[in-house]
Design a protein around this motif. Structure first.
Motif, PDB file in Angstrom:
ATOM      1  N   VAL A   1       0.864  -1.167   0.000  1.00 20.58           N
ATOM      2  CA  VAL A   1       0.000   0.000   0.000  1.00 20.58           C
ATOM      3  C   VAL A   1       0.911   1.230   0.000  1.00 20.58           C
ATOM      4  O   VAL A   1       1.923   1.247   0.700  1.00 20.58           O
ATOM      5  CB  VAL A   1      -0.909  -0.004   1.251  1.00 20.58           C
ATOM      6  CG1 VAL A   1      -1.602   1.338   1.424  1.00 20.58           C
ATOM      7  CG2 VAL A   1      -1.923  -1.119   1.161  1.00 20.58           C
ATOM      8  N   HIS A   2       0.558   2.219  -0.810  1.00 15.00           N
ATOM      9  CA  HIS A   2       1.351   3.455  -0.873  1.00 15.00           C
ATOM     10  C   HIS A   2       0.554   4.598  -0.270  1.00 15.00           C
ATOM     11  O   HIS A   2      -0.250   5.226  -0.956  1.00 15.00           O
ATOM     12  CB  HIS A   2       1.681   3.794  -2.334  1.00 15.00           C
ATOM     13  CG  HIS A   2       2.607   2.831  -2.992  1.00 15.00           C
ATOM     14  ND1 HIS A   2       2.995   2.967  -4.311  1.00 15.00           N
ATOM     15  CD2 HIS A   2       3.235   1.721  -2.534  1.00 15.00           C
ATOM     16  CE1 HIS A   2       3.818   1.974  -4.635  1.00 15.00           C
ATOM     17  NE2 HIS A   2       3.969   1.208  -3.580  1.00 15.00           N
TER      18      HIS A   2
ATOM     19  N   ASP B   1      -2.350   6.242  -2.472  1.00 13.32           N
ATOM     20  CA  ASP B   1      -3.597   5.469  -2.437  1.00 13.32           C
ATOM     21  C   ASP B   1      -4.609   6.082  -1.474  1.00 13.32           C
ATOM     22  O   ASP B   1      -4.281   6.396  -0.336  1.00 13.32           O
ATOM     23  CB  ASP B   1      -3.304   4.027  -2.014  1.00 13.32           C
ATOM     24  CG  ASP B   1      -2.349   3.327  -2.976  1.00 13.32           C
ATOM     25  OD1 ASP B   1      -2.384   3.629  -4.181  1.00 13.32           O
ATOM     26  OD2 ASP B   1      -1.563   2.474  -2.506  1.00 13.32           O
ATOM     27  N   GLN B   2      -5.828   6.209  -1.946  1.00 17.22           N
ATOM     28  CA  GLN B   2      -6.885   6.733  -1.090  1.00 17.22           C
ATOM     29  C   GLN B   2      -7.377   5.688  -0.092  1.00 17.22           C
ATOM     30  O   GLN B   2      -7.911   6.007   0.954  1.00 17.22           O
ATOM     31  CB  GLN B   2      -8.059   7.242  -1.936  1.00 17.22           C
ATOM     32  CG  GLN B   2      -7.824   8.610  -2.535  1.00 17.22           C
ATOM     33  CD  GLN B   2      -7.398   9.623  -1.468  1.00 17.22           C
ATOM     34  OE1 GLN B   2      -8.148   9.921  -0.545  1.00 17.22           O
ATOM     35  NE2 GLN B   2      -6.164  10.139  -1.575  1.00 17.22           N
ATOM     36  N   ASP B   3      -7.236   4.443  -0.451  1.00 18.29           N
ATOM     37  CA  ASP B   3      -7.539   3.340   0.471  1.00 18.29           C
ATOM     38  C   ASP B   3      -6.969   2.067  -0.144  1.00 18.29           C
ATOM     39  O   ASP B   3      -6.332   2.126  -1.203  1.00 18.29           O
ATOM     40  CB  ASP B   3      -9.044   3.228   0.746  1.00 18.29           C
ATOM     41  CG  ASP B   3      -9.869   3.097  -0.519  1.00 18.29           C
ATOM     42  OD1 ASP B   3      -9.325   2.631  -1.535  1.00 18.29           O
ATOM     43  OD2 ASP B   3     -11.047   3.458  -0.490  1.00 18.29           O
ATOM     44  N   CYS B   4      -7.213   0.934   0.500  1.00 19.44           N
ATOM     45  CA  CYS B   4      -6.605  -0.300  -0.002  1.00 19.44           C
ATOM     46  C   CYS B   4      -7.194  -0.707  -1.351  1.00 19.44           C
ATOM     47  O   CYS B   4      -6.490  -1.267  -2.196  1.00 19.44           O
ATOM     48  CB  CYS B   4      -6.787  -1.426   1.021  1.00 19.44           C
ATOM     49  SG  CYS B   4      -5.776  -1.221   2.495  1.00 19.44           S
ATOM     50  N   GLU B   5      -8.470  -0.425  -1.557  1.00 21.09           N
ATOM     51  CA  GLU B   5      -9.069  -0.755  -2.848  1.00 21.09           C
ATOM     52  C   GLU B   5      -8.363   0.006  -3.961  1.00 21.09           C
ATOM     53  O   GLU B   5      -8.098  -0.537  -5.039  1.00 21.09           O
ATOM     54  CB  GLU B   5     -10.562  -0.435  -2.848  1.00 21.09           C
ATOM     55  CG  GLU B   5     -11.218  -0.799  -4.173  1.00 21.09           C
ATOM     56  CD  GLU B   5     -12.729  -0.693  -4.142  1.00 21.09           C
ATOM     57  OE1 GLU B   5     -13.342  -1.051  -3.118  1.00 21.09           O
ATOM     58  OE2 GLU B   5     -13.298  -0.228  -5.153  1.00 21.09           O
TER      59      GLU B   5
ATOM     60  N   GLN C   1     -13.684  -6.392  -2.052  1.00 16.05           N
ATOM     61  CA  GLN C   1     -12.796  -6.809  -0.976  1.00 16.05           C
ATOM     62  C   GLN C   1     -13.161  -8.217  -0.536  1.00 16.05           C
ATOM     63  O   GLN C   1     -14.344  -8.552  -0.433  1.00 16.05           O
ATOM     64  CB  GLN C   1     -12.897  -5.851   0.218  1.00 16.05           C
ATOM     65  CG  GLN C   1     -11.783  -6.067   1.229  1.00 16.05           C
ATOM     66  CD  GLN C   1     -11.912  -5.202   2.480  1.00 16.05           C
ATOM     67  OE1 GLN C   1     -12.033  -5.694   3.591  1.00 16.05           O
ATOM     68  NE2 GLN C   1     -11.896  -3.889   2.287  1.00 16.05           N
TER      69      GLN C   1
ATOM     70  N   VAL D   1      -4.577  -7.040   2.617  1.00 13.40           N
ATOM     71  CA  VAL D   1      -6.006  -6.919   2.320  1.00 13.40           C
ATOM     72  C   VAL D   1      -6.195  -7.512   0.937  1.00 13.40           C
ATOM     73  O   VAL D   1      -5.639  -7.013  -0.046  1.00 13.40           O
ATOM     74  CB  VAL D   1      -6.466  -5.454   2.373  1.00 13.40           C
ATOM     75  CG1 VAL D   1      -7.969  -5.370   2.164  1.00 13.40           C
ATOM     76  CG2 VAL D   1      -6.083  -4.829   3.703  1.00 13.40           C
TER      77      VAL D   1
END
Lengths: 232, 232
Positions: free
Chosen positions: B54-55, B59-63, B83, B101
């Motif tokens: 994850v960055h 990234d706004q979220d993991c998705e 998810q 995730v």
DNA sequence: ACAATAGTGTCTATTAGACATTATGTG
DNA sequence: CACATAATGTCTAATAGACACTATTGT
């Protein structure tokens, strides 16, 4: 360790990882969830879901962390616990980019009031900090949905319960009355229950109901139905 | 920033957070998933699920991170993505305590072979590194289960498809033949499909089948059935 | 004995599956 | 025109809901 070397160059170094638990119970035909008053910033003093940091040194995985939180903060030993989903992003926690792995826990109605925390009816919740409102909404959706085709609601009952009691639990979760004949057929189909020989419970001037329990070996996990329970 | 200050004292500082994607498609009545050859340690050279750190900066979220992985590593723009669950623990990644995730992505059968990666039938997978075997098993369970009562399998079809084709998709996922009359009733009940006027597809010396598409506004999300699709 | 709810038997309605029949294309 | 599969109509089977009836307790 190895971790930080590789991780840092991929910008994964400073990231918060927590667990949150939506702990539910059912009392007087009301679904309630447990809120704890936060001791620290952010949102110190606010009522929020029980949760906390994952502790890599002691937790075997996030579920372990969730169980630890329930044990240490509430004294709950081994409630039904299932992973709900993960919630993440830069804004959900003011401390920075975070991932929270959320869990749903179900317990029978507690006899005494919990030392800490407060049970609140799920349809009369205060504003919750972080994105706990969204987590709760997701949890309720999951629990209500799963009630339609599984034995999940059993985990809101104690050791022994009558079928009318269990039906009331299902009805509260699904929000609709269930045909009692059909309900008995479904519970039979689940194959999870057995009558406790000789044990009955009366709650008024009328025929007492047979008490049931989960069959040995079916205390954990969920029974599944081939079709949903219909309302009516 | 704020994060590291608070986080470090709660032993949440060095922890790896990644996403993994189980990318599925269906070709010739076989469910296949995409594996990528790992470029770096650990397990450099091994075939594994597409995934990555994850960055938090981008990234706004993991998705979002999962979509970025699909876009950058495979050139996939906007597949169906949901998810799955999170997988965590000290041992699943040799670099240290990690949370992944996991997501499930569905795409129609790709016309050309993907530049990178390899499609493998899900019942003939090699040993996978990390806990990817477990992630895949969870994904298959989810997809098969959801096929019973939703329009999920639609996302394995292209823009236009015939009902017999769609039925074959459902049958492959559920592993059982479906009654065609019943299947048509169910698809009708879903309310997600509409016939494409005048468009038919023939694949042999016989009556051609009507082509269908998702109704406008129902391209995303899932239609749900009140009851499951039964085999037979 | 009566009130009230537990529990069951059985009829009716709804939903699913089997199977026959018609439809419509290709070779 | 024969053939193969698409699509539909309709009968039968399975499942769910309604409702009546019996069972069993407390008062």
């Amino acid at each position: 360790m190895l971790a930080s070397v590789n991780a840092s160059k991929n910008s994964a170094a400073s990231l918060i990882c927590t667990v949150d638990v939506v702990l539910l119970t059912l009392r007087e035909r009301q679904l309630e969830l447990l809120l704890l008053q936060r001791e620290r910033e952010p949102f110190a003093g606010a009522w929020a879901l029980p949760g906390g940091y994952v502790h890599p040194q002691e937790d075997q995985d996030c579920e372990d962390a969730a169980r630890r939180v329930l044990q240490h903060k509430l004294g709950l030993a081994s409630p039904y616990l299932e992973q709900l989903a993960s919630f993440s992003g830069p804004a959900r926690d003011p401390r920075g980019w975070s991932v929270s792995v959320a869990y749903v826990a179900l317990v029978p109605p507690p006899s005494g009031p919990l030392p800490l925390g407060q049970w609140r009816a799920v349809d009369r919740l205060p504003q919750l900090p972080f994105d706990h409102g969204r987590i709760v909404a997701t949890a309720l959706e999951r629990v209500r949905n799963k009630s339609q085709y599984s034995s999940l609601p059993l985990h809101l009952c104690g050791e022994a319960f009558t079928l009318p009691e269990l039906q009331a639990v299902y009805e509260t979760l699904m929000g609709e009355p269930i045909n009692p004949v059909s309900f008995r057929r479904k519970m039979d189909e689940l194959g999870t229950l057995e009558p406790i020989p000789g044990a009955k419970r009366a709650d008024g001037p009328h025929r007492p109901a047979q008490l049931f329990r989960r069959k040995a070996g079916r205390e954990q996990g969920l029974g599944l139905l081939g079709r949903v329970i219909n309302s009516g």
